[in-house]
Design a protein around this motif. Structure first.
Motif, short mmCIF file in Angstrom:
data_model
loop_
_atom_site.label_atom_id
_atom_site.label_comp_id
_atom_site.label_asym_id
_atom_site.label_seq_id
_atom_site.Cartn_x
_atom_site.Cartn_y
_atom_site.Cartn_z
N GLY A 179 -58.92 32.40 20.35
CA GLY A 179 -59.61 33.19 21.37
C GLY A 179 -60.45 34.34 20.85
N ASN A 180 -60.55 34.47 19.53
CA ASN A 180 -61.52 35.42 18.98
C ASN A 180 -61.90 34.96 17.56
N LEU A 181 -62.89 35.65 16.99
CA LEU A 181 -63.39 35.23 15.67
C LEU A 181 -62.70 35.98 14.53
N ARG A 182 -61.93 37.00 14.89
CA ARG A 182 -61.30 37.83 13.87
C ARG A 182 -60.18 37.10 13.14
N ARG A 183 -60.10 37.32 11.85
CA ARG A 183 -58.92 36.84 11.14
C ARG A 183 -57.90 37.98 11.17
N GLY A 184 -57.48 38.30 12.38
CA GLY A 184 -56.60 39.45 12.61
C GLY A 184 -55.15 39.02 12.72
N SER A 185 -54.37 39.80 13.48
CA SER A 185 -52.93 39.54 13.58
C SER A 185 -52.66 38.19 14.23
N THR A 186 -53.43 37.86 15.26
CA THR A 186 -53.19 36.61 15.98
C THR A 186 -53.50 35.42 15.08
N TRP A 187 -54.65 35.47 14.43
CA TRP A 187 -55.04 34.37 13.55
C TRP A 187 -54.02 34.23 12.40
N GLU A 201 -44.77 22.18 5.98
CA GLU A 201 -43.59 21.88 5.15
C GLU A 201 -42.80 20.71 5.76
N TYR A 202 -43.01 20.48 7.07
CA TYR A 202 -42.29 19.39 7.74
C TYR A 202 -43.15 18.15 7.95
N ASN A 203 -44.46 18.36 8.09
CA ASN A 203 -45.34 17.25 8.48
C ASN A 203 -46.60 17.27 7.64
N GLU A 204 -47.19 16.09 7.52
CA GLU A 204 -48.55 16.04 6.99
C GLU A 204 -49.45 16.45 8.15
N THR A 205 -50.25 17.47 7.98
CA THR A 205 -51.03 17.95 9.13
C THR A 205 -52.53 17.77 8.92
N GLU A 206 -53.19 17.50 10.04
CA GLU A 206 -54.65 17.34 10.05
C GLU A 206 -55.13 18.29 11.15
N VAL A 207 -55.84 19.34 10.75
CA VAL A 207 -56.14 20.41 11.71
C VAL A 207 -57.64 20.49 12.03
N VAL A 208 -57.95 20.53 13.33
CA VAL A 208 -59.32 20.81 13.78
C VAL A 208 -59.25 22.19 14.44
N GLU A 209 -60.07 23.11 13.95
CA GLU A 209 -59.97 24.49 14.44
C GLU A 209 -61.29 24.94 15.07
N PHE A 210 -61.20 25.51 16.26
CA PHE A 210 -62.36 26.10 16.93
C PHE A 210 -62.11 27.60 17.06
N ALA A 211 -63.17 28.37 16.95
CA ALA A 211 -63.04 29.82 17.16
C ALA A 211 -64.06 30.24 18.21
#
Ligand SMILES: Cc1cc2nc3c(=O)[nH]c(=O)nc-3n(C[C@H](O)[C@H](O)[C@H](O)COP(=O)(O)O)c2cc1C
Length: 237
Positions: free
Chosen positions: A8-16, A28-38
């Motif tokens: 919900g924002n572009l900052r690499r702040g506390s939430t990110w 550590e548990y799964n092989e992950t494939e991530v699509v990220e929108f900012a």
């Protein structure tokens, strides 16, 4: 595990950083494939209220060039993560603007069948207050999109940026997020065995009845439900 993150924002702040710690732990548990929108970069427009998505299909949204890639990613996810810092006791305006664009996916319109077999997570941080309301805004969308289980991570960080959070508090956050990652991983792995929330069932049967009796008569929604066999006994859960 396929994951879509919408920040919900572009900052690499506390939430990110909380979200990023979560992804690290999850991997550590799964092989992950991530699509990220900012946001607002991923959808820099406000809903105009033209109703075209509801009446003519989401592809006719004047902002479809932004919404379509997001919808496509959501419909290909095992896990959907929505994040936002608290702004004035609620999500950021840009998160709300995107959620408005995605109301056509609510159970009251044209929910995507894939989402009934996915898990959601909401992450929010605040300086001091407003976490519950903010988490609820994002959780409402996840639940009305049909996700099987929606988790929440909310933290009052008492800071304006991640770097200002004292180390003991960061250690506590890491511990909490590690425990959450274990839970979410387990839920996503066994999603087909998770119970469908009562709210989801209720909304599904209510909309089915309204479409069948003509109390809700939007041909675009009707076509969606008919094509999936939902008016003839099939259900997405
Ligand atoms: C416009 C704006 C509004 C905010 N509103 C609140 C608020 O209502 N309550 C609060 O405790 N903190 C509020 N904050 C502080 C942020 O929620 C808090 O610092 C958050 O952790 C920032 O997240 P970020 O580092 O991911 O950007 C606000 C910050 C901004 C920029």
């Amino acid at each position: 595990m396929k994951i879509t993150v919408i920040n919900g924002n572009l900052r690499r702040g506390s939430t990110w950083n909380c979200m990023n710690l979560f992804l690290e732990k999850l991997s550590e548990y799964n092989e992950t494939e991530v699509v990220e929108f900012a946001l607002p970069k991923g959808c820099p427009k406000f809903c105009t209220g033209c109703f075209s998505c509801f009446l003519n299909g989401e592809q006719t949204c004047p902002h479809a060039e932004y919404t379509e890639p997001i919808v496509k990613a959501l419909a290909d996810s095992d896990l959907i993560i929505l994040t936002s810092p608290v702004y004035g006791f609620d999500v950021t305006g840009q998160m709300k603007a995107l959620l408005d664009h995605l109301c056509f996916m609510w159970l009251s319109h044209r929910p995507n069948p894939r989402l009934f077999q996915s898990v959601g997570l909401v992450i929010t941080t605040t300086a001091g207050a407003g976490l519950s309301h903010t988490a609820k805004t994002m959780k409402n969308s996840l639940q009305f999109w049909g996700v099987k289980k929606a988790f929440t991570y909310k933290k009052a960080v008492a800071a304006l940026k991640w770097e200002d959070i004292p180390e003991p508090k960061k250690a506590q956050i890491k511990k909490e997020i590690a425990a959450l990652a274990a839970k979410v991983s387990k839920a996503a792995a066994g999603v087909s065995k998770l119970p469908t929330p009562l709210k989801t069932r209720f909304m599904f049967y209510l909309m089915k009845k309204m479409l069948k009796t003509g109390k809700w008569d939007n041909p675009c929604d009707r076509k969606h439900w008919e094509s999936l066999g939902w008016l003839d006994g099939k259900k997405p859960f």
